[in-house]
Structures are given as structure tokens and as C-alpha cells.
Write an enzyme that holds these catalytic residues in place. Structure first.
Site, short mmCIF file in Angstrom:
data_model
loop_
_atom_site.label_atom_id
_atom_site.label_comp_id
_atom_site.label_asym_id
_atom_site.label_seq_id
_atom_site.Cartn_x
_atom_site.Cartn_y
_atom_site.Cartn_z
N GLY A 181 0.81 -1.22 0.00
CA GLY A 181 0.00 0.00 0.00
C GLY A 181 0.84 1.27 0.00
CE LYS A 235 -6.18 -7.70 0.39
NZ LYS A 235 -4.79 -7.54 0.81
CE LYS A 239 1.63 -6.48 -1.70
NZ LYS A 239 1.07 -6.68 -0.36
CE LYS A 297 3.30 -7.19 3.93
NZ LYS A 297 2.33 -7.10 2.82
P1 ADP Z 1 1.17 -3.98 2.50
O1 ADP Z 1 0.26 -2.89 2.04
O2 ADP Z 1 2.60 -3.72 2.12
O3 ADP Z 1 0.71 -5.36 2.15
P2 ADP Z 1 0.34 -4.48 5.24
O4 ADP Z 1 -0.15 -3.35 6.06
O5 ADP Z 1 -0.63 -5.47 4.72
O6 ADP Z 1 1.24 -3.84 4.10
O7 ADP Z 1 1.44 -5.30 6.07
C1 ADP Z 1 2.61 -4.68 6.62
C2 ADP Z 1 2.37 -4.33 8.08
O8 ADP Z 1 2.32 -5.53 8.86
C3 ADP Z 1 3.45 -3.56 8.75
O9 ADP Z 1 3.38 -2.19 8.45
C4 ADP Z 1 3.19 -3.85 10.24
O10 ADP Z 1 2.36 -2.83 10.79
C5 ADP Z 1 2.39 -5.15 10.23
N1 ADP Z 1 2.96 -6.27 10.99
C6 ADP Z 1 2.20 -7.19 11.63
N2 ADP Z 1 2.94 -8.13 12.22
C7 ADP Z 1 4.24 -7.82 11.95
C8 ADP Z 1 5.50 -8.43 12.28
N3 ADP Z 1 5.56 -9.55 13.01
N4 ADP Z 1 6.65 -7.85 11.84
C9 ADP Z 1 6.59 -6.72 11.10
N5 ADP Z 1 5.44 -6.09 10.76
C10 ADP Z 1 4.27 -6.63 11.16
MG MG Z 2 -1.17 -6.27 2.75
#
Ligand code: ADP
Ligand code: MG
Length: 314
Positions: free
Chosen positions: A13, A130, A214, A276
Site C-alpha cells: 500500500g 481481507k 497480492k 507475506k
Molecule cells: P502492505 O500494504 O505492504 O501489504 P500491510 O499493512 O498489509 O502492508 O502489512 C505490513 C504491516 O504488517 C506492517 O506495516 C506492520 O504494521 C504489520 N505487521 C504485523 N505483524 C508484523 C511483524 N511480526 N513484523 C513486522 N510487521 C508486522
Molecule cells: Mg497487505
């Protein structure tokens, strides 16, 4: 000649922003990070998310239906298609410009509108998870749930969001065309927003009411293209265990076995970091030599050079 490293990049994002002007500005920074990798000798394929954008398109189409009752409701699959085209346009435009600014004139850039087959029996259809669209307050969330029958959930301590079904991607329908383009040296943007979810009905592909993550779509694409690297660019530089706790620990490396153990212990939030790490594990364990990397967008180049990020390997 040495074969170039094939890298599939998944943009989160923060690579795109939340509004039209934000996206226009963000794609310039994103393009710099991507062209940095190309200058490092990588062959890059771009996948991106669409959480805020598909939420925005969906809201716009609901507003249209309110204004003109002759316009029926727009299926979520069509909203995903619209978001692919809108984001792809901004990205391919900015990437082309960045390449030309650096004197690279022999890499054509194009977006592939991509459908991805999902399983109609995927349990995700019974359990929407989601998050899409804007973060709102609890009060606004209750209002949306009442008005539009949306399912609203709290997202990783950051507010409330609408959640939709997110089935696993099974097959990239346009993979043949994507492979041809990538093999001939084009910079391709594909599987945007996780791909348009479709279900087989004989020869017909029926749009599904869902948004594929994604992170999983980019993993499938990376395997199909026999990539060397899957790089997931997001809003954190590394993956943490005990995330957000006083004793949190940022990880430089993560073996598949360790990652699986941490997944089991619940270190990664579902809907954000969990997909991820799951995608990274899936890719890294799918074939000898394949690696995944999770890092900040701005650190993509340092990441591929081994200077930062969390590297996931066998
Ligand atoms: P994107 O849009 O890149 O998919 P997301 O918001 O879905 O991003 O996922 C990334 C976020 O996941 C980070 O910004 C963080 O706030 C969160 N997060 C949750 N658990 C963890 C973790 N164990 N380590 C790092 N980040 C984490
Ligand atoms: Mg995401």
C-alpha cells in the site's frame, strides 16, 4: 553471458498511497526503487496490491448506483479490474519516465490485465478476512455495516476496515502472454491487486466477489516465471517476532523451518504480515536456490545487495 536474476516484486500500500494525487506522487518514488534494481542487473516483474484503491472504486460505484438507479451494483471482480487498469496506468507511465530519465531506452513497459482462477469451494468465501478501503472509526464502521451489509473488522491496531473474501490463487490465466513478454525483456506489471478472481464455468470465467492477497498472487507468479527472488516491499524494513511488544526482535534471516515455527506461534498478524511470510515460505521452499526478501520499498536495492531486510531461505 550470465543469466540475469529474475525478480518478482510485490508492492504494498505504501508504494501507491491512498488517493489519486498521492498515487501520482508515490509511483515516482516506487519507480526509482524498481529501476534501481534493473540497474543492478535484475530482470524485474511487478505485482502490486490494491486495498485502498479497490475500496475507493467500490465506493465510487456504489455512489453511482445511488445517483442513477438504472445502474446496477458493480461486482467486486470488476472493481478489481478497474483498480488494475488505474494503478497499472500510473505505474507504467512513471516507470517509462524513470527509465528514459536514466537513459534506458530499450525496455518497453506494459500492464497485463490479469485474471486468476480461484477455487469456488475455497473456505475463504465463508470467512471474509481481507481488509480493503479506508481505515475508519468504530462508529463509522458500525454505520457502514448497517447501511451496506459490509463486514467490518479491526485491522492490526490501526482502525476498522471492510473485509472481503480472500481465496488462494490457483492459476494465472494470462501466464503464457506474461511469460512471452518477460522473456523478451519487457518490464511487465501483472497480477495487480492480486489478480481478478475468477471461477471456471466450462469455457466461461465468472468473476468472483473477492480480493486475492497480492502476496500470494506474486508468489504464484514468481513460481510460474521460475524467478530467483520474490521481493515483498512494504512499510517495515524487516519482519519482527513479538512485534509491537517491548521485547520485539527484528530478523535479518529466517529459514523456512523457523518461519513455520513463528507462524505457528502467532507472531505475524493475519491480513498484513502473515500472508507475506507465508508467501515467502511457499516460494523459498518451492525450488532449490529460490529466496524471498521482505523489506521497505526505499530499501529494495540495499535488500537485493544483502544489506537489509529479512531474507527467507530453505
Ligand atoms: P502492505 O500494504 O505492504 O501489504 P500491510 O499493512 O498489509 O502492508 O502489512 C505490513 C504491516 O504488517 C506492517 O506495516 C506492520 O504494521 C504489520 N505487521 C504485523 N505483524 C508484523 C511483524 N511480526 N513484523 C513486522 N510487521 C508486522
Ligand atoms: Mg497487505
Amino acid at each position: 553471458m550470465l543469466r540475469k536474476k529474475r525478480v518478482v516484486i510485490a508492492l504494498g500500500g505504501n508504494a501507491l498511497g491512498n488517493t489519486l494525487p498521492e498515487q501520482m506522487a508515490a509511483v515516482k518514488i516506487t519507480s526509482r526503487a524498481i529501476v534501481d534494481l534493473i540497474e543492478e542487473g535484475c530482470e524485474v516483474v511487478v505485482v502490486h496490491g490494491n486495498g485502498p484503491q479497490v475500496g475507493m472504486v467500490n465506493n465510487a460505484m456504489i455512489a453511482l448506483t445511488h445517483e442513477d438507479p438504472e445502474q446496477p451494483n458493480t461486482p467486486l471482480s470488476v472493481c478489481v479490474a478497474m483498480s488494475q487498469a488505474y494503478i497499472g496506468y500510473d505505474l507504467q507511465n512513471a516507470l517509462r519516465e524513470e527509465l528514459l530519465n536514466r537513459g534506458i531506452t530499450d525496455i518497453p513497459v506494459a500492464t497485463m490485465i490479469t485474471q486468476i482462477r480461484v477455487d469456488a469451494d475455497d473456505p475463504a468465501f465463508q470467512n471474509p478476512s481481507k481488509p480493503i478501503g479506508k481505515f475508519v472509526t468504530k462508529e463509522a464502521a458500525d454505520e457502514l455495516a448497517r447501511k451496506y451489509d459490509y463486514i467490518m473488522k479491526e485491522d492490526a491496531g490501526r482502525g476498522w476496515r471492510r473485509v472481503v473474501a480472500s481465496p488462494k490463487p490457483v492459476e494465472v490465466i494470462e501466464i503464457g502472454t506474461i511469460r512471452t513478454m518477460v522473456d523478451s525483456g519487457d518490464l511487465v506489471i501483472a497480477c495487480g491487486g492480486g489478480g481478478i478472481p475468477v471461477i471456471h464455468q466450462g469455457n466461461h470465467l465468472k468473476g468472483a466477489s473477492a480480493v486475492i492477497d497480492k502476496d500470494f498472487a506474486s508468489c504464484l507468479l514468481a513460481k510460474e516465471l521460475d524467478a530467483d527472488f520474490l521481493i515483498i516491499l512494504t512499510a517495515v524494513e524487516k519482519v519482527a517476532i513479538r512485534y509491537g511488544k517491548p521485547d520485539e526482535e527484528w530478523l535479518d534471516e529466517l529459514s523456512v523451518a523457523e518461519a513455520e515455527r513463528y507462524i505457528g506461534e502467532g507472531h505475524f498478524a493475519p491480513g498484513s504480515m502473515l500472508p507475506k511470510v507465508q508467501a515467502a515460505v511457499d516460494f523459498a521452499s518451492s525450488k532449490e536456490g529460490r529466496q524471498a526478501l521482505i523489506t521497505l520499498l526505499e530499501k529494495a536495492k540495499d535488500g537485493i545487495l544483502g544489506k537489509t531486510g529479512t531474507r527467507i531461505h530453505m
